[in-house]
Motif scaffolding. Structure first.
Motif, short mmCIF file in Angstrom:
data_model
loop_
_atom_site.label_atom_id
_atom_site.label_comp_id
_atom_site.label_asym_id
_atom_site.label_seq_id
_atom_site.Cartn_x
_atom_site.Cartn_y
_atom_site.Cartn_z
N UNK A 171 -37.69 33.06 59.29
CA UNK A 171 -38.10 33.82 59.84
C UNK A 171 -37.22 34.19 61.95
N UNK A 172 -37.31 35.39 62.13
CA UNK A 172 -36.30 35.73 62.62
C UNK A 172 -37.14 36.92 64.32
N UNK A 173 -36.79 36.77 64.87
CA UNK A 173 -37.22 37.64 65.90
C UNK A 173 -36.23 38.65 65.82
N UNK A 174 -36.90 40.74 66.16
CA UNK A 174 -35.98 41.35 66.35
C UNK A 174 -36.24 42.08 67.72
N UNK A 175 -35.19 42.22 68.51
CA UNK A 175 -35.96 43.51 70.19
C UNK A 175 -35.59 44.59 69.63
N UNK A 188 -31.18 40.46 66.91
CA UNK A 188 -32.12 39.55 65.83
C UNK A 188 -31.79 38.25 66.22
N UNK A 189 -32.86 38.12 66.30
CA UNK A 189 -32.60 35.96 66.77
C UNK A 189 -33.25 35.22 65.51
N UNK A 190 -32.57 34.30 64.78
CA UNK A 190 -32.89 33.67 63.69
C UNK A 190 -33.45 32.31 64.49
N UNK A 191 -34.44 32.02 64.12
CA UNK A 191 -35.94 31.34 64.18
C UNK A 191 -35.96 30.23 63.12
N UNK A 192 -35.12 30.27 62.06
CA UNK A 192 -34.80 29.28 60.97
C UNK A 192 -33.17 28.73 60.65
N UNK A 193 -33.43 28.14 60.27
CA UNK A 193 -32.22 27.58 59.87
C UNK A 193 -31.08 27.74 58.74
N UNK A 194 -32.36 28.68 57.84
CA UNK A 194 -31.75 29.78 57.07
C UNK A 194 -32.02 30.75 57.22
N UNK A 195 -30.92 32.14 56.49
CA UNK A 195 -30.80 33.56 57.26
C UNK A 195 -31.13 34.32 56.22
N UNK A 196 -30.71 33.66 55.13
CA UNK A 196 -30.90 34.40 54.01
C UNK A 196 -32.16 34.75 52.96
N UNK A 197 -32.54 35.25 52.19
CA UNK A 197 -33.33 34.94 51.14
C UNK A 197 -32.68 35.47 49.47
N UNK A 198 -33.23 34.33 49.05
CA UNK A 198 -32.35 34.51 48.08
C UNK A 198 -32.97 35.35 46.44
N UNK A 199 -32.44 36.81 45.75
CA UNK A 199 -32.82 36.86 44.92
C UNK A 199 -32.58 37.31 43.88
#
Length: 385
Positions: A171-175, A188-199
């Motif tokens: 989850x992030x907040x983009x300004x 880009x402000x990350x609101x979760x510890x994880x920063x990538x979604x794996x595919x």
């Protein structure tokens, strides 16, 4: 054909070919592709059957304009008459997206995220961007905000949102402070510890990260990468470049196949987006591939300023504008033995191929990445004459 009430009422006409039978859509695209390369020598060209898409539920990402009121937000699009259409039930999205959007609408009210009003230039929440991983159904959610003013309220309500949507991983907040039709800003402000979604495509892990390009039709994208891998796996390649590499899909697939026969094969991937390079580097590490490096540079400038050992294979996957005449002329002079050209715009590709006068088209295939529209992807393999 799929039924869409938004198309029937003309409140959304993004799928301009929705009334055209799917087989006819593919035929029209194939004819268009052949027209773009009609001036080229096709005497040694092998055509492969077009790679088809599902007709609904094929997208992994939704880009929703947020409008309406904070207690009754509308997620969808705004037309030229400034009229909002709610597209949370769009048949192109995964089946569970409508339920997720319902939870997000409630969250918007709880967090007091006032939708941005274009006419009045007031409000905070501009877009919601939702992405799903096909392999594990994990989700990435991005709030595009005008400022950081409501960031604390988002953080306050985040625990409740994660309880309702436990698959939310990133989850992030983009300004994006500008009053302009720009999807996202630089911050880009990350609101979760994880920063990538794996595919994962064809056993190759790929990572989706905010501000990094990733194909929106994963099944067709997997077919695109598999085709590239199959075409190059037996070629005499020791060194390859992947220009405009994005998250590394083409380069990693090709390097993995080539290194199975020759562990010394070296890959250099070039992409201007640092976010995409981060993801590509992570993928290479997860794959255990050696002799692989990704750099955040302009692809054309990188190529035009290289003096070291030339590659045997160059992969180009440019934006819609194509590679352009300077890069085409450079490749003509560099003379790698093989070129793999992937394009989302056959018109500019056709022009580029006319400039690549030292090369002969060998294989070509259309990939229907965008059903119900005139758009498609195409992959072609060229060899030095």
């Amino acid at each position: 054909m799929i039924t869409c009430p938004h198309y029937q009422t003309r409140t959304c006409t993004s799928c301009q070919w929705l009334e055209t039978p799917y087989d006819a859509q593919l035929t029209r695209k194939q004819i268009h592709l052949k027209q773009q390369i009609s001036a080229l020598d096709q005497s040694q060209l092998e055509w492969t059957t077009p790679f088809q898409s599902a007709q609904s539920g094929f997208r992994n990402k939704a880009k929703m304009v947020v409008s309406g009121a904070v207690e009754r937000p509308v997620l969808g699009i705004i037309n030229e008459q400034n009229q909002a259409t709610d597209l949370t039930d769009c048949p192109l999205y995964p089946a569970r997206f409508p339920d997720i959007f319902s939870v997000l609408k409630d969250f918007i009210g709880r967090a007091g995220l006032v939708p941005y009003n274009i006419a009045k230039q007031k409000g905070e929440l501009k877009y919601i961007l939702l992405t799903e991983s096909r392999i594990n159904q994990k989700l990435m959610l991005r709030f595009v905000l005008r400022s950081e003013a409501k960031l604390r309220l988002i953080q306050r309500e985040l625990a409740g949102l994660l309880t309702k949507l436990p698959d939310l991983t990133v989850i992030t907040a983009n300004v994006q402070p500008q009053h302009a039709a720009i999807l996202e800003g630089e911050k880009e402000i990350f609101l979760t510890e994880q920063q990538v979604l794996e595919e994962r495509f064809n056993g190759i892990p790929l990572f989706i990260r905010p501000q990094g390009f990733f194909q929106t039709n994963p099944v067709v994208a997997e077919g695109l990468y598999a085709t590239a891998q199959n075409w190059v796996k037996d070629l005499p390649v020791n060194r390859l470049w992947d220009l405009f590499c994005g998250v590394g899909g083409f380069g990693l697939h090709c390097a993995a196949a080539l290194q199975a026969n020759n562990p010394d094969v070296a890959l250099t991937g070039i992409e201007i987006s640092p976010s995409a390079v981060y993801s590509a580097t992570l993928s290479a590490q997860k794959c255990g591939l050696k002799n692989v490096r990704f750099q955040s540079l302009d692809a054309a400038n990188f190529a035009l300023n290289q003096d070291d050992d030339k590659p045997d294979l160059v992969i180009v996957n440019p934006p819609r504008r194509g590679i352009g005449k300077p890069l085409a002329e450079f490749l003509n002079n560099l003379r790698p033995q093989f070129l793999l050209y992937s394009s989302c715009n056959a018109v500019t590709m056709g022009k580029d191929l006319q400039s690549l006068t030292h090369y002969q088209m060998r294989k070509i295939r259309l990939f229907d990445m965008f059903p119900h529209t005139a758009h498609y992807e195409v992959l072609t393999l060229l060899t030095l004459k």
